[in-house]
Design an enzyme around this catalytic site. Structure first.
Site, PDB file in Angstrom:
ATOM      1  N   GLU A 259     -86.864  -8.351  -1.110  1.00 28.78           N
ATOM      2  CA  GLU A 259     -86.318  -7.069  -0.281  1.00 28.78           C
ATOM      3  C   GLU A 259     -87.489  -6.751   0.391  1.00 28.78           C
ATOM      4  O   GLU A 259     -88.740  -6.640   0.018  1.00 28.78           O
ATOM      5  CB  GLU A 259     -86.097  -6.056  -1.656  1.00 28.78           C
ATOM      6  CG  GLU A 259     -85.663  -4.608  -0.866  1.00 28.78           C
ATOM      7  CD  GLU A 259     -84.671  -4.672   0.117  1.00 28.78           C
ATOM      8  OE1 GLU A 259     -83.553  -5.330  -0.091  1.00 28.78           O
ATOM      9  OE2 GLU A 259     -84.650  -4.083   1.326  1.00 28.78           O
ATOM     10  N   THR A 303     -80.114  -4.475   4.810  1.00 23.27           N
ATOM     11  CA  THR A 303     -79.881  -5.569   3.764  1.00 23.27           C
ATOM     12  C   THR A 303     -78.355  -6.403   3.686  1.00 23.27           C
ATOM     13  O   THR A 303     -78.334  -7.474   3.745  1.00 23.27           O
ATOM     14  CB  THR A 303     -80.011  -5.133   2.401  1.00 23.27           C
ATOM     15  OG1 THR A 303     -81.211  -4.327   2.188  1.00 23.27           O
ATOM     16  CG2 THR A 303     -79.776  -6.063   1.228  1.00 23.27           C
ATOM     17  N   HIS A 419     -88.440  -1.847  -2.252  1.00 24.67           N
ATOM     18  CA  HIS A 419     -87.750  -1.011  -1.413  1.00 24.67           C
ATOM     19  C   HIS A 419     -88.231   0.406  -0.907  1.00 24.67           C
ATOM     20  O   HIS A 419     -88.768   1.004  -1.972  1.00 24.67           O
ATOM     21  CB  HIS A 419     -86.278  -0.934  -1.991  1.00 24.67           C
ATOM     22  CG  HIS A 419     -85.321  -0.575  -0.827  1.00 24.67           C
ATOM     23  ND1 HIS A 419     -85.434   0.892  -0.366  1.00 24.67           N
ATOM     24  CD2 HIS A 419     -84.176  -0.902  -0.247  1.00 24.67           C
ATOM     25  CE1 HIS A 419     -84.115   0.900   0.637  1.00 24.67           C
ATOM     26  NE2 HIS A 419     -83.566  -0.183   0.580  1.00 24.67           N
ATOM     27  N   ASP A 480     -85.547 -10.047   3.989  1.00 19.45           N
ATOM     28  CA  ASP A 480     -84.203  -9.510   4.625  1.00 19.45           C
ATOM     29  C   ASP A 480     -84.598  -8.823   6.069  1.00 19.45           C
ATOM     30  O   ASP A 480     -83.976  -8.827   6.898  1.00 19.45           O
ATOM     31  CB  ASP A 480     -83.275  -8.677   3.688  1.00 19.45           C
ATOM     32  CG  ASP A 480     -84.039  -7.543   3.190  1.00 19.45           C
ATOM     33  OD1 ASP A 480     -85.261  -7.305   3.212  1.00 19.45           O
ATOM     34  OD2 ASP A 480     -83.030  -6.527   2.606  1.00 19.45           O
ATOM     35  N   HIS A 481     -85.706  -7.931   5.697  1.00 16.38           N
ATOM     36  CA  HIS A 481     -85.935  -6.842   7.126  1.00 16.38           C
ATOM     37  C   HIS A 481     -87.253  -6.371   6.937  1.00 16.38           C
ATOM     38  O   HIS A 481     -87.832  -6.458   5.955  1.00 16.38           O
ATOM     39  CB  HIS A 481     -84.819  -6.133   7.288  1.00 16.38           C
ATOM     40  CG  HIS A 481     -84.400  -5.163   6.091  1.00 16.38           C
ATOM     41  ND1 HIS A 481     -85.477  -4.196   5.493  1.00 16.38           N
ATOM     42  CD2 HIS A 481     -83.574  -5.228   5.266  1.00 16.38           C
ATOM     43  CE1 HIS A 481     -84.840  -3.702   4.550  1.00 16.38           C
ATOM     44  NE2 HIS A 481     -83.735  -4.289   4.420  1.00 16.38           N
TER      45      HIS A 481
HETATM   46 MN    MN Z   1     -82.964  -4.806   2.372  1.00 18.04          MN
END
Ligand code: MN
Length: 730
Positions: A259, A303, A419, A480-481
């Site tokens: 994440e 996500t 996160h 993911d980002h």
């Molecule tokens: Mn994410």
């Protein structure tokens, strides 16, 4: 009009007020005792108290417009009944699926209603009478004339005043929701959030409109359109490299979704210590192919966009999340279903609720056999932070399920601790690691949660090694980002940590910050650090080829990264294009901003060759997004089934009884069972070591009570399948 003064409660508006107050009470009962809305602060409680009022008043006020008194009272009762039915149906549905009704599920209920009748009765609780009691009492009071019908005629003015008051309440509600959760409807990531902030009625109307709109778009779709899309993807198909094709054939695949993990963390030191020492070592491992210039390509779906690209090889949509907007209805040809046809079993482990990003629906359409959401893990308050179960607990508590999955498997872990806002309890912090001391707390926190994630992954890898799973498993890791760097405030604190000067920061640097790690780790793969430009859209073709599966007939917008024909053109969801030579911001071409990717300089004068190259790239970028959107928005895959592909049947999955199903299968297969549990002739959970202070042995080994009861409930109705007692009763 009758001039005698009447008691307010004996007027029509008084009657409407009684119905409204009763409905409000019922709604509160459902909101607090049936729905899990996750109310965390007083402000959210306040909004929820407000949500049923506006719509309820508007709906009931319609009854006031009837001039005949009796008709007006009956109309209000009917409208109240309809509103109650909607609430009641959602309460029942929520009890079974932990989710709210959508127009799609209502349409489908017709098809599966035969089996549903019985189970619906089983879902009723005695307390449900509370939802109907007010109506019954009010009707009795009307009959025995304790509530007397107001015989006066109402004009237009007063009903209109009441409706307007309802609209005012609804507007106030929307305003407060917008302050607390901006752009809630534009970017729906969870139906329960819409219900929480806007109420059930508003949610239902919104869902209906959205579904009507997407149906309209799909109705206008033309089956021939698929040919345009096919032409485009075929034209850009990259042939497999024989050196890599089938290199991982038959192996398990574990995808670790890291994440918000950004590439700059790899190798980064703060205060002289590595932030992510384990992932750093994995990055340089002789059995890891690492891509150092791998870009995330997510849009508003964040996500879920990353998941969508990795599972389906298509881009997210331009506005909102594909999973949330289209995921319930669209036809997918995704990794789980493709792999299932070559003998794989697929599963996802995730420490948040299953409804988030609509995963509980989408995963069925993708063909996932099992989805282990928060219900499958410890429920203690201390075990969760931010977006769900802490990563160390997710990994350690997943083993009792992982070991029951038949091999080969395709398994995904969605981590959540790293996160935003990157919270970590004191007991989870590493005393030997001191984070940065910048002016920005988010930045300082980020390194701590990234460090925690690194430790979590290490513990999991230790288990893979001890259990022997590492020998026949390919592990894919990716970020993911972005996690940090989206605001100037964060950037100004982050830039010095990365050795950069914030005053010279440009959109070039922001683009480069979109790099996330991508690693393929497997015994026998020739480890290297591959510098070619790559992106999330390329993962699926790469994976399929490694597993020896040709993707030639599938519609996928990326290319196999090992292919000799691979072209280094990365398209972002906002149109930005990145190639070794250029960064074309927003895909606007020479009229917009273009950087020389090598030097970071802005190109101001373009020669003829550059103009032609850039125009071609812009066209390619536009077409990629256009054809992907055409495919997804119009659900075109329903018109196209590649040879050998069996479409998913979402009705065959029930994620409430994953554990039950795995045990039954193990029994059915007997000594043909290929699960790790069967191979080890017993559990492997004792091989897992974690330093998580929250963990107790029971949580590693035991199945949570709610899962046990779902399992035994199912078992009662199932005469053949009595699962091994010793496992269930532990
Ligand atoms: Mn994410």
């Amino acid at each position: 009009m009758n001039k005698t003064k009447r008691n307010f409660w004996q007027t029509r508006i008084g009657f409407l007020t009684i119905l409204t107050l009763c409905f409000w009470a019922k709604y509160m009962y459902a909101a607090y005792f049936d729905f899990k809305l996750g109310l965390s602060d007083p402000y959210q409680h306040f909004i929820v108290w407000l949500t049923p009022l506006g719509t309820c008043i508007i709906i009931l006020s319609l009854g006031l417009y009837f001039s005949k008194p009796l008709v007006s009272y009956i109309a209000m009762l009917v409208l109240d009944t309809i509103n109650t039915i909607l609430l009641f149906a959602n309460v029942i549905y929520y009890r079974q699926f932990s989710d709210f009704l959508t127009s799609k599920t209502i349409q489908n209920t017709g098809k599966v209603s035969q089996g549903l009748g019985k189970s619906t009765v089983a879902l009723l609780h005695p307390s449900d009478i509370f939802l109907w009691l007010d109506l019954i009492i009010i009707i009795i009071l009307l009959i025995i004339k304790v509530i007397k019908i107001d015989p006066r005629k109402y004009g237009f003015k007063r009903p209109f005043a009441v409706s307007s008051f309802g609209v005012f309440m609804l507007t106030l509600n929307m305003f407060l929701a917008e302050t607390s959760r901006p752009r809630l409807l534009r970017n729906t990531f969870d139906r329960s959030y819409v219900v929480k902030y806007l109420g059930l009625d508003t949610y239902s109307v919104y869902d209906l409109l959205k579904s009507a709109q997407s149906n309209q778009v799909k109705k206008n779709a033309n089956a021939e359109d698929i040919n345009q899309v096919l032409d485009f993807t075929k034209k850009h198909y990259a042939k497999a490299n024989p050196e890599y094709f089938g290199k991982a054939k038959g192996k398990n695949v574990i995808v670790l979704h890291l994440e918000s993990f950004q590439q700059f963390l790899i190798g980064l030191k703060v205060n002289g210590q590595e932030v992510t020492p384990f992932l750093n070592s994995l990055y340089h491992n002789k059995d890891t192919v690492s891509f150092s210039n791998f870009y995330h390509q997510v849009g508003l779906g964040r996500t879920s966009d990353a998941e969508n690209m990795l599972e389906t090889g298509t881009y997210g949509i331009s506005d909102g999340s594909l999973f949330s907007s289209l995921g319930s209805e669209n036809t997918f040809q995704g990794a789980p279903q493709i792999l299932r046809q070559t003998g794989y079993t697929s599963a996802v482990f995730h420490g948040n609720t299953g409804t988030f990003w609509n995963r509980n629906e989408v995963y069925k359409n993708l063909g996932y056999n099992y989805f282990f959401d928060a219900n499958y893990f410890s429920q203690k308050k201390n075990d969760k932070i931010g977006y769900g179960l802490k990563d160390k607990l997710l990994f350690s508590e997943s083993i009792k399920y992982l070991e029951q999955i038949q091999q080969p498997f395709y398994v995904k872990y969605l981590t959540v601790t790293n996160h935003i806002p990157f919270q970590l309890d004191q007991e989870d912090k590493d005393n030997n690691f001191t984070t940065t001391n910048t002016s920005n707390t988010t930045i300082n926190n980020y390194f701590e949660t990234a460090h925690y994630l690194d430790q979590s992954v290490k513990e999991f890898f230790d288990y893979l090694k001890k259990s022997g799973l590492d020998k026949n498993t390919m592990v894919i890791l990716y970020g993911d980002h972005y996690g940090v760097g989206s605001s100037d405030d964060e950037l100004s604190a982050l830039a010095p940590v990365l050795g950069k000067d914030f005053s010279k920061w440009t959109s070039y640097d922001t683009t480069e910050l979109q790099k996330v790690p991508f690693m393929i780790h497997m015994n026998g793969i020739k480890g290297t650090i591959d510098k070619k430009l790559s992106g999330e859209i390329d993962v699926l073709p790469t994976l399929l080829h490694l597993l020896g599966i040709s993707n030639k007939n599938y519609i996928q917008f990326g290319q196999d990264l090992f292919s000799k024909q691979y072209r280094q053109v990365i398209v972002f969801r906002n149109g930005t294009i990145v190639t070794p030579k250029y960064i074309i911001i927003g895909g606007k071409g020479i009229k917009g901003t273009v950087y020389n990717h090598q030097t970071g300089e802005k190109i101001t004068k373009f020669n003829k060759k550059q103009k032609a190259e850039i125009a071609k790239l812009v066209e390619y970028g536009r077409n990629s997004l256009h054809y992907s959107d055409l495919l997804n928005n119009h659900n075109l895959l329903r018109f196209y089934t590649p040879a050998g592909f069996i479409p998913t049947n979402p009705n065959e999955f029930d994620y409430k009884i994953n554990y039950q199903k795995m045990l039954e299968l193990r029994k059915e297969l007997g000594n043909k069972s290929t699960s790790l549990y069967s191979q080890h002739k017993g559990t492997t959970t004792d091989l897992y070591t974690t330093d998580a202070s929250e963990i107790d042995k029971d949580e590693i080994n035991n199945i949570p009570e709610n899962i046990q009861s779902a399992t035994s409930e199912k078992n009662k109705n199932n005469q053949n399948g009595s699962p091994e007692k010793d496992n269930l009763d532990k």
